[in-house]
Design an enzyme around this catalytic site. Structure first.
Site, PDB file in Angstrom:
ATOM      1  N   TYR A 114     -18.262 -16.071  15.762  1.00 30.62           N
ATOM      2  CA  TYR A 114     -18.164 -15.088  16.909  1.00 30.62           C
ATOM      3  C   TYR A 114     -19.513 -14.114  16.846  1.00 30.62           C
ATOM      4  O   TYR A 114     -19.875 -14.102  18.228  1.00 30.62           O
ATOM      5  CB  TYR A 114     -16.882 -14.418  16.966  1.00 30.62           C
ATOM      6  CG  TYR A 114     -16.466 -13.771  18.093  1.00 30.62           C
ATOM      7  CD1 TYR A 114     -16.108 -14.228  19.262  1.00 30.62           C
ATOM      8  CD2 TYR A 114     -16.397 -12.187  18.135  1.00 30.62           C
ATOM      9  CE1 TYR A 114     -15.674 -13.658  20.401  1.00 30.62           C
ATOM     10  CE2 TYR A 114     -15.949 -11.434  19.131  1.00 30.62           C
ATOM     11  CZ  TYR A 114     -15.628 -12.160  20.323  1.00 30.62           C
ATOM     12  OH  TYR A 114     -15.237 -11.512  21.272  1.00 30.62           O
ATOM     13  N   LYS A 158     -22.191 -14.197  19.919  1.00 33.38           N
ATOM     14  CA  LYS A 158     -22.338 -13.123  20.623  1.00 33.38           C
ATOM     15  C   LYS A 158     -23.734 -12.584  20.622  1.00 33.38           C
ATOM     16  O   LYS A 158     -24.028 -11.995  21.736  1.00 33.38           O
ATOM     17  CB  LYS A 158     -21.253 -12.029  20.451  1.00 33.38           C
ATOM     18  CG  LYS A 158     -19.685 -12.427  20.715  1.00 33.38           C
ATOM     19  CD  LYS A 158     -19.623 -12.899  22.384  1.00 33.38           C
ATOM     20  CE  LYS A 158     -18.139 -12.871  22.679  1.00 33.38           C
ATOM     21  NZ  LYS A 158     -17.954 -13.367  24.023  1.00 33.38           N
TER      22      LYS A 158
END
Length: 314
Positions: free
Chosen positions: A174, A178
């Site tokens: 993640y 991001k």
């Protein structure tokens, strides 16, 4: 008095629930016609009767208040599905003006425990999904500009995360996705500025179905009836602003938003610079320069900006 987004059309991905839903409703409240995208498909309610897909429910919610909205069901991490999403906005509303990339998933695990599928799926939905929609939106705006249209209007709002800024240990997939989204955003901002398009990224903190485990017991409302400090409604107004003509001078920026607070994150800056005294560095020279430098730095300090996790209103 006209609304800030009156006459504009917008796409919000992952808008069937949570943060995307709040963003879609806010854009509609500000006057935009909205394409509500979500992967969720129609299902069954408690009695077994057919129920509408979440995206269709949000679109109907917008229409019920006098707004214009249409649902799009599909996985934006699929290249051709992303094409149909942009095409739908143009077919329904004549053009696309605003793209809000929000869709995402979580597959949290420490890097030594993470499977290949857990890595690939998160990178695919977040990073590839952002690219896919951005690509087709950019083609749409560039084609119009190249055809001689004046005053082309484009706004991209991408969704990054504090996990990238702070280096979340249990979210390597993640955090990487991001971080990649921020790189995509700044590159897009520079590439599309000449066509009248801006691209910015937000790092929202919101309690949604996807993050309920992450924020369980964290920053709960202090009294019954109070707005949750982590409500998506704290984030949606910033998305509305970045989508508006008022934000024409905001481009290639990263903003943290939650709980009644917006923080602007500065760009990385060079902390130190060393030159070789010879033609090229040797191991020994680098050891003599870099080792004392890092020995003088706070223990455990990395490139991650963990202080962003302590930001709050007030």
């Amino acid at each position: 008095m006209s609304l800030p987004l009156e006459g504009l059309s917008a796409i919000v991905t992952g808008a069937g629930r949570g943060l995307g839903r709040a963003e879609a409703l806010e854009l509609a409240r500000l006057g935009a016609a909205v394409v509500v995208n979500d992967y969720g498909q129609p299902g069954r309610d408690g009695s077994g009767a057919a129920s509408a897909a979440p995206a269709e429910e949000v679109a109907e919610e917008i229409r019920a208040t006098g707004g214009r909205a249409v649902a799009h069901l599909g996985d934006i991490a699929d290249f051709e599905t992303a094409r149909t999403l942009i095409d739908l906005a143009v077919a329904e509303f004549g053009k696309l003006d605003v793209l809000v990339n929000n869709a995402g998933i979580l597959r949290d695990r420490m890097v030594f425990s993470m499977s290949e599928e857990e890595w690939d799926s998160v990178i695919r939905v977040h990073l590839k999904g952002h690219f896919n929609t951005t690509h087709f939106a950019a083609v749409h705006w560039r084609t119009r500009a190249k055809a001689g249209e004046t005053g082309v209007y484009g706004r991209i709002v991408n969704t990054s995360s504090e996990a990238f800024l702070a280096g979340s240990a249990g979210q390597p997939n993640y955090a990487a996705a991001k971080g990649g989204i921020v790189g995509l955003t700044t590159s897009t901002a520079l590439a599309l500025a000449r066509y009248g398009v801006t691209a910015n990224a937000i790092c929202p903190r919101a309690r949604t179905r996807m993050t309920e485990d992450v924020f369980a017991g964290f920053a709960e409302p202090t009294a019954e009836g109070d707005l949750d400090p982590l409500s998506p409604e704290h984030v949606a107004p910033l998305v509305g602003y970045l989508a508006s003509p008022a934000a024409a001078g905001v481009n290639g920026q990263l903003l943290v938003v939650h709980g009644g607070m917006v923080a602007i994150v500065d760009r990385p800056r060079v902390a130190a610079k060393f030159d070789t005294a010879k033609e090229a560095f040797t191991y020994e020279e680098l050891d003599g320069l870099l080792s004392p430098h890092y020995a003088s730095r706070p223990a455990g300090e990395t490139f991650a900006a963990s202080e962003v996790l302590g930001l709050k209103k007030g």
